[in-house]
Every structure is written in structure tokens, then in C-alpha cells.
Design an enzyme around this catalytic site. Structure first.
Site, PDB file in Angstrom:
ATOM      1  N   CYS A  18       0.795  -1.230   0.000  1.00 41.34           N
ATOM      2  CA  CYS A  18       0.000   0.000   0.000  1.00 41.34           C
ATOM      3  C   CYS A  18       0.827   1.279   0.000  1.00 41.34           C
ATOM      4  CB  CYS A  18      -0.893   0.064   1.239  1.00 41.34           C
ATOM      5  SG  CYS A  18      -1.973  -1.333   1.418  1.00 41.34           S
ATOM      6  N   GLY A  44       1.222   0.048  -5.102  1.00 36.70           N
ATOM      7  CA  GLY A  44      -0.025  -0.695  -5.207  1.00 36.70           C
ATOM      8  C   GLY A  44      -0.770  -0.323  -6.468  1.00 36.70           C
ATOM      9  N   GLY A 120       0.679  -1.872   5.665  1.00 35.63           N
ATOM     10  CA  GLY A 120       1.350  -2.798   6.576  1.00 35.63           C
ATOM     11  C   GLY A 120       0.503  -4.024   6.798  1.00 35.63           C
ATOM     12  N   TYR A 259      14.261  -2.384  -2.834  1.00 36.63           N
ATOM     13  CA  TYR A 259      13.337  -2.507  -3.965  1.00 36.63           C
ATOM     14  C   TYR A 259      12.024  -1.718  -3.847  1.00 36.63           C
ATOM     15  CZ  TYR A 259       9.871  -4.643  -7.039  1.00 36.63           C
ATOM     16  OH  TYR A 259       8.869  -4.834  -7.951  1.00 36.63           O
TER      17      TYR A 259
END
Ligand code: SF4
Length: 486
Positions: A18, A44, A120, A259
Site C-alpha cells: 500500500c 499498489g 502494513g 526494492y
């Protein structure tokens, strides 16, 4: 996205779940939120939502798909009036993408309306959810974020910030969140600070968002990171800060630097792009090989490949070209198209590979499916040797803190040693950055084995936050069902 589709798109990365954006005190809050979410699209791509407040009522627009596909028209933005707004982009695994799960989640309480957006994963949310369902709560979504809303509703405290604090005190896991009430924009990070959240300003307006790249897009000024365990409240009197939780060691996700985060973001005082290049330099020192060209697997392998090239003195070349226009049209390809073996996303740049000893640089190996195809492609283009260098340590464990990872039995590095992996992938040599090398790249002397400075659990299995739901038995690694018994 199904595995078949991911495979077809050569997408074998872990996925961030997210991105968050919230703003307070600007007449164009919804348009700014849409722009901020567009800058966070890498966090996302499955769904997007914005909730605004206009001084009298809340307005909500949520949709499946990309920000640009849903929030670029004036008509949609006009339906989100007001000087405060929060928004969310979400990645979700197949089967879990439903409009009811699209955030921000909005509810009416005794004290008024509240919208919440969360990045999360809560590690005890399933246990709490079961208890709440047994006591009569009715859940509308399969998102663990809804547990926060139920706990706020049931709290015996009065003011909304106290209720939120009460709810968060009962929850464990990794979360950064933004919430919107009639009068406040609230941001919070879990006590370990696993996921990022920053504060910015645009004139008199305040912003809280996942990454600084979402501030840059409209020229907003970076103020500071929200601290781990901090609750930041913004209202007509300005910014207030609370630190109500027991202090625990900071455990920022080290994979954000490798990343997940955008390379132009600055997180916890560190420039992501510079860290990725430093990882490449460390990798070159640790696992040098004589070669003619350093070739990144685009786009995520580019900064580490540049660092590798600079350190080794071997030329950097774009030996693989990525098609940036692979959109949703091909996400569920027909069997007929799949069987053609079409590579939609990557293509070999023949002139840069033919007759060359090639070092391929990529950021991670998850299942290994992409690597195999890319190596085949590079060899077919005439490379005489192919060496693979990976800018993360081997991914041997699943993440339970908000990153979608396969189970361990599907992680190539969890099932095979280095020699076997090299054989399966089809390379002449394979090397990963060491854990200490990674820690040096982020500015530490080495990894502190007693008390690691970051969360690195997907490389070590050393989980810094209790996994209550998982260890309670029979629990999916990311909460996804209303209740297992129904
Ligand atoms: Fe990040 Fe890995 Fe920790 Fe998950 S387990 S938070 S991906 S470092």
C-alpha cells in the site's frame, strides 16, 4: 494477479501492499491526493480510493485499477470537495481484490465520521477479529484495517485520538496509517517503524504520505519522517505529536531500500537511489567476475548495476529493454497467447549482448521464474557467459509485515543452495549481496547480530514483531477471510 499472469508478465517480485497520502488545509486537497497517489503507484496497482471532508460531510470515491484510470477527470475530483482528504493505493493478491476492501475505509461513529487508510499488516488482527465477531461485531470487509475501526468504535475513551491510541495499543504488527476526522488529519507509525511515513508542507497545508516522491510531484517541502511509535495530529492549531507506546528498537524494513521505495525518495534521512548504488558497489567488491558488460534487469536493477559498473570499471549497458506500456489488457492473457512464449515486458538488446561476457544485476530472486527466462533470453542473444548478481541477500522467509510473499516452499532460495540455484537459473555464476554488505550499504558497520538495526526477516527468519496470528495456528500469512469457520 494470478500466478500465470504474473509469470506471463515476467513479474517475480515481492509486492508492496500500500501507499498513503493525506492532506489538510488546501482547497485542492482531492486533486493533490490524486497526484500524490499517482506518485505512489509503485506501492499498489490494484485499487485506489480517496475520502475528503468539506466542513459538513465526507465524500468517498473508491475503485479498482490505477489512479490515472480513475481520478484524472475533473468530474471525479469535483465529487471530492473540501480542504482535507486522505487516499490510498493498494496491491492485493488474487481473490482478495474486491471493492469492499478498497481503502480508505469510512465509518460513522458516535463522535462523527472517520476514514482510515493503512499500509502494513497487523500480526494479531485475526485473533482480535475473532473475538470481536464472537461479541457481535459485523465486519464489512476482509481487510485487517477494519479491525482498527472496530476497536475505535468499542473504545471507552472519549476523544478520537484517545480512541485511536487505545485501538493501536491492542494491535501488533507493522502499520503506517493516515486517518481523517471532521477536524483532524492523523498519522501514525507502529512502535518499530517498519513502514515509512513522512510529513510535508505545501504553503500552509500539511501533508502526510508514504514517500517523499509524493511530495516532490507538487513541489511540497519535506518536513520530517513520522517517528516510530509516533501519532501526529494536524488540526486548525497546527501539528501536535504524541508518543504513547512503549519504546522498542526501531526496525525499518530494509527491503524498502533494496526494492519497494521509489529510487528518488528519501527515507529516514537516506536517499534510496544512493543506497541502491552503494549496494551495487558492495556487490562488485564481494563477488567480482571478469566480464565485458554490466546489464541491469530493468527497471529495479538499474541503480545497483550502475554502482557495480562504477566499482568494477566494467561498462554499463542497457542489454535488456523493458516495455513500459504493459497494462491491464494483458494481465489475464489467454492460454493461446501464453503458449506463444511471448515476452511482454523484457526484450534482449542484441547488439549489447552478442559475443559478450555479461553480468546481469537484479534486485531479488523470489520464485526464480523471471530469472530463468531472462537468462535464456540473454543466452539466445549470443552472450558467451552469463553471471548473475543480486542486490539483496537470498529471500528465504515470508514477510508478515505487509509485503505479499509466497510461502517458503515456493521461495527458490529457501529450497536450494547457491550452486543448485545457479544450475536451475542456468548461469555461469550466481552471487547475492551478503547481509553485512547490505548493512554497510545502508551506512552501518555490519549487521548487529544481537539487535539488528533493521527488519531483515525475509533474509534471516529473525522476526522482530511477534507473529501471534500465525503462531496461533492455521492462520493465513496475511489476514484475508472474515472468519475461517463460516
Ligand atoms: Fe521488509 Fe522483509 Fe521485514 Fe517484510 S520481512 S518488513 S519485506 S525486511
Amino acid at each position: 494477479m494470478t500466478d500465470a499472469a504474473a509469470d506471463f508478465l515476467d513479474d517475480d517480485h515481492l509486492h508492496e501492499e500500500c501507499g498513503l497520502y493525506g492532506t489538510y488545509g488546501h482547497i485542492d486537497s482531492a486533486a493533490h491526493t490524486a497526484l500524490g497517489l499517482h506518485a505512489l503507484q509503485h506501492r499498489g496497482q490494484e485499487s485506489v480510493g480517496i475520502v475528503s471532508y468539506d466542513g459538513e460531510q465526507f465524500h468517498s470515491q473508491r475503485a479498482l485499477g490505477l489512479v490515472g484510470d480513475n481520478f484524472s477527470s475533473e468530474e471525479v475530483i469535483k465529487q471530492l470537495p473540501g480542504k482535507s482528504a486522505i487516499g490510498h493505493v493498494r496491491y492485493s493478491t488474487s481473490g482478495d481484490t474486491a471493492l469492499r476492501n478498497v481503502q480508505p475505509l469510512f465509518s460513522e461513529f458516535r463522535f462523527g465520521g472517520l476514514a482510515v487508510a493503512h499500509n502494513g499488516n497487523l500480526t494479531n488482527s485475526y485473533a482480535i477479529r475473532r473475538t470481536l465477531i464472537e461479541r457481535g461485531s459485523i465486519f464489512q470487509s476482509t481487510s485487517d484495517t477494519e479491525t482498527i475501526i472496530h476497536l475505535i468504535a468499542r473504545s471507552e475513551f472519549g476523544p478520537v485520538v484517545d480512541r485511536l491510541t487505545d485501538a493501536l495499543t491492542q494491535l501488533e504488527g507493522a502499520y503506517s496509517l493516515v486517518a481523517l476526522t471532521q477536524k483532524k488529519l492523523i498519522g501514525a507509525r507502529d512502535p518499530s517503524g517498519v513502514r515509512p511515513l513522512v510529513i510535508g508542507r505545501l504553503g500552509d497545508a500539511y501533508i502526510m504520505t508514504s514517500e517523499t516522491c509524493a511530495l516532490d510531484i507538487m513541489g511540497a517541502k519535506f518536513v520530517r519522517d513520522v517517528d516510530p511509535g509516533e501519532i501526529v495530529i494536524i488540526d486548525e492549531n497546527g501539528l501536535h505529536s504524541l508518543k504513547p507506546f512503549t519504546k522498542v528498537p526501531r526496525k525499518f524494513c530494509i527491503f524498502e531500500y533494496i526494492y519497494f521505495a521509489r529510487p528518488d525518495s528519501n527515507i529516514e534521512g537516506k536517499h534510496v537511489y544512493a543506497i541502491r548504488k552503494a549496494i551495487g558497489r558492495e556487490l562488485a567488491q564481494e563477488s567480482h567476475v571478469d566480464a565485458d558488460v554490466i546489464v541491469p534487469v530493468p527497471d529495479s536493477g538499474v541503480p545497483a548495476a550502475l554502482g557495480y559498473s562504477q566499482e568494477s570499471g566494467i561498462p554499463f549497458e542497457l542489454g535488456i529493454i523493458r516495455n513500459h506500456y504493459v497494462g491491464r489488457t494483458f494481465i489475464e492473457p489467454t492460454a493461446q497467447i501464453r503458449n506463444l512464449g511471448v515476452r511482454l515486458k523484457h526484450n534482449a538488446n542484441l547488439g549489447m549482448l552478442k559475443g559478450k561476457r555479461v553480468v546481469l544485476v537484479d534486485d531479488s530472486i523470489v520464485r526464480g521464474t523471471t530469472c530463468i527466462k531472462i537468462v535464456e533470453m540473454v543466452r539466445a542473444a549470443g552472450a558467451t557467459e552469463v553471471h548473475m548478481r543480486i542486490s539483496s541477500p537470498p529471500t528465504t522467509h515470508s514477510c508478515f509485515y505487509g509485503i505479499d510473499t509466497p510461502e517458503r516452499d515456493q521461495l527458490m532460495a529457501a529450497q536450494n543452495d547457491l550452486a543448485r540455484m545457479a544450475e536451475i537459473i542456468g548461469v555461469d555464476s550466481l552471487a547475492f549481496i551478503s547481509l553485512d554488505g547490505l548493512y554497510r550499504a545502508v551506512g552501518e558497520e555490519r549487521r548487529d547480530t544481537e539487535q539488528p538495526q533493521y527488519c531483515d526477516a525475509c533474509f534471516t527468519g529473525d522476526y522482530p514483531i511477534r507473529l501471534i496470528d500465525r503462531d496461533g495456528g492455521g492462520m493465513p500469512k496475511q489476514l484475508s477471510l472474515l472468519t475461517e469457520r463460516d
